[in-house]
Design a protein around this motif. Sequence first.
Motif, short mmCIF file in Angstrom:
data_model
loop_
_atom_site.label_atom_id
_atom_site.label_comp_id
_atom_site.label_asym_id
_atom_site.label_seq_id
_atom_site.Cartn_x
_atom_site.Cartn_y
_atom_site.Cartn_z
N SER A 68 0.84 -1.20 0.00
CA SER A 68 0.00 0.00 0.00
C SER A 68 0.87 1.25 0.00
CB SER A 68 -0.93 0.01 1.22
OG SER A 68 -1.94 -0.95 1.05
N TYR A 69 1.96 1.21 0.75
CA TYR A 69 2.91 2.32 0.75
C TYR A 69 3.50 2.51 -0.65
CZ TYR A 69 7.31 4.82 1.63
OH TYR A 69 8.35 5.69 1.58
N ARG A 70 3.86 1.40 -1.28
CA ARG A 70 4.38 1.48 -2.64
C ARG A 70 3.35 2.11 -3.56
NH1 ARG A 70 7.39 -4.42 -3.53
NH2 ARG A 70 9.13 -4.00 -2.10
N ALA A 71 2.10 1.65 -3.46
CA ALA A 71 1.03 2.18 -4.31
C ALA A 71 0.88 3.68 -4.11
CB ALA A 71 -0.29 1.46 -4.02
N LEU A 131 -7.51 4.08 0.60
CA LEU A 131 -6.47 4.58 -0.30
C LEU A 131 -6.88 4.37 -1.76
CD1 LEU A 131 -3.55 5.74 -0.53
CD2 LEU A 131 -2.77 3.35 -0.53
N TYR A 132 -7.28 3.15 -2.10
CA TYR A 132 -7.64 2.86 -3.49
C TYR A 132 -8.90 3.59 -3.93
CZ TYR A 132 -3.83 -0.11 -4.81
OH TYR A 132 -2.58 -0.55 -5.17
N LYS A 133 -9.80 3.90 -3.03
CA LYS A 133 -11.00 4.67 -3.39
C LYS A 133 -10.64 6.07 -3.86
CE LYS A 133 -14.60 2.53 -0.58
NZ LYS A 133 -15.50 2.73 0.60
N MET A 165 -3.87 7.95 -11.61
CA MET A 165 -3.03 7.49 -10.50
C MET A 165 -2.84 5.97 -10.54
SD MET A 165 -4.57 9.66 -7.35
CE MET A 165 -4.37 11.42 -7.20
N LEU A 166 -3.87 5.25 -10.92
CA LEU A 166 -3.79 3.78 -10.96
C LEU A 166 -2.79 3.28 -11.99
CD1 LEU A 166 -7.55 2.84 -10.59
CD2 LEU A 166 -5.73 2.33 -8.94
N THR A 167 -2.58 4.06 -13.03
CA THR A 167 -1.67 3.62 -14.10
C THR A 167 -0.25 4.15 -13.93
OG1 THR A 167 -2.38 5.43 -15.52
CG2 THR A 167 -3.54 3.31 -15.77
N SER A 170 3.00 -0.84 -11.29
CA SER A 170 1.99 0.21 -11.32
C SER A 170 1.19 0.20 -10.02
CB SER A 170 1.04 0.03 -12.52
OG SER A 170 0.23 -1.12 -12.34
N THR A 171 0.51 1.29 -9.79
CA THR A 171 -0.36 1.39 -8.62
C THR A 171 -1.41 0.30 -8.65
OG1 THR A 171 -0.02 3.80 -8.65
CG2 THR A 171 -1.86 2.97 -7.34
N ARG A 172 -2.02 0.10 -9.81
CA ARG A 172 -3.08 -0.91 -9.88
C ARG A 172 -2.53 -2.32 -9.76
NH1 ARG A 172 -5.31 -0.37 -16.09
NH2 ARG A 172 -3.34 -0.82 -17.15
N ALA A 173 -1.35 -2.58 -10.27
CA ALA A 173 -0.76 -3.91 -10.10
C ALA A 173 -0.58 -4.20 -8.61
CB ALA A 173 0.58 -4.01 -10.83
#
Length: 170
Positions: free
Chosen positions: A75-78, A125-127, A133-135, A146-149
């Motif tokens: 999550s920190y990485r994301a 966080l993901y919401k 940002m996800l890409t 990637s954030t989504r990965a």
Amino acid sequence: MQSLLAQGEYNPYYGSFIDKAESNNIIEGLQLGKKKFIDFVNAIPKEKLTYAYEDGKWTIAEVIQHIIDTERIFSYRALRFARKDQEPLIGFDQDAYVPNSNANTYSAEELIEDFEAVRNSSITLYKRFTTDMLTQIGEASGSPMSTRAAGYILSGHQNHHVEVIKERYL
């Protein structure tokens, strides 16, 4: 789930975790996985929490704590990737974390409380991540991610370890 991601969004090592993600929708997958995991941990006999199927292997409690620790790190990485932080992130040694976690001193209720807090934070966080940002792609452990990965890995990593616990511990 790998088909949802572009080549170069993750190290192929994580492909099996990504494929075990709960849903194509990261938030939905994290929410579904939260309930399933809490129910799973609650069903584990209390005396089994400190059981290891072989000398030198982690106990069930240590596996659960590993899931929690890994979620915190990913999550920190994301967050870093979503914020376009281009500083490469070093890896972490999961085998050094486990003996220093004190996992075997925690009850199932304490482990669930910790998991639930971390998972709720990941969901929140993901919401808040936009499509852009996800890409976003950053570097962790010498590879792009990637954030989504990272979100799919969170879900699939948990499912991977539930399978291991069912097959080898219970």
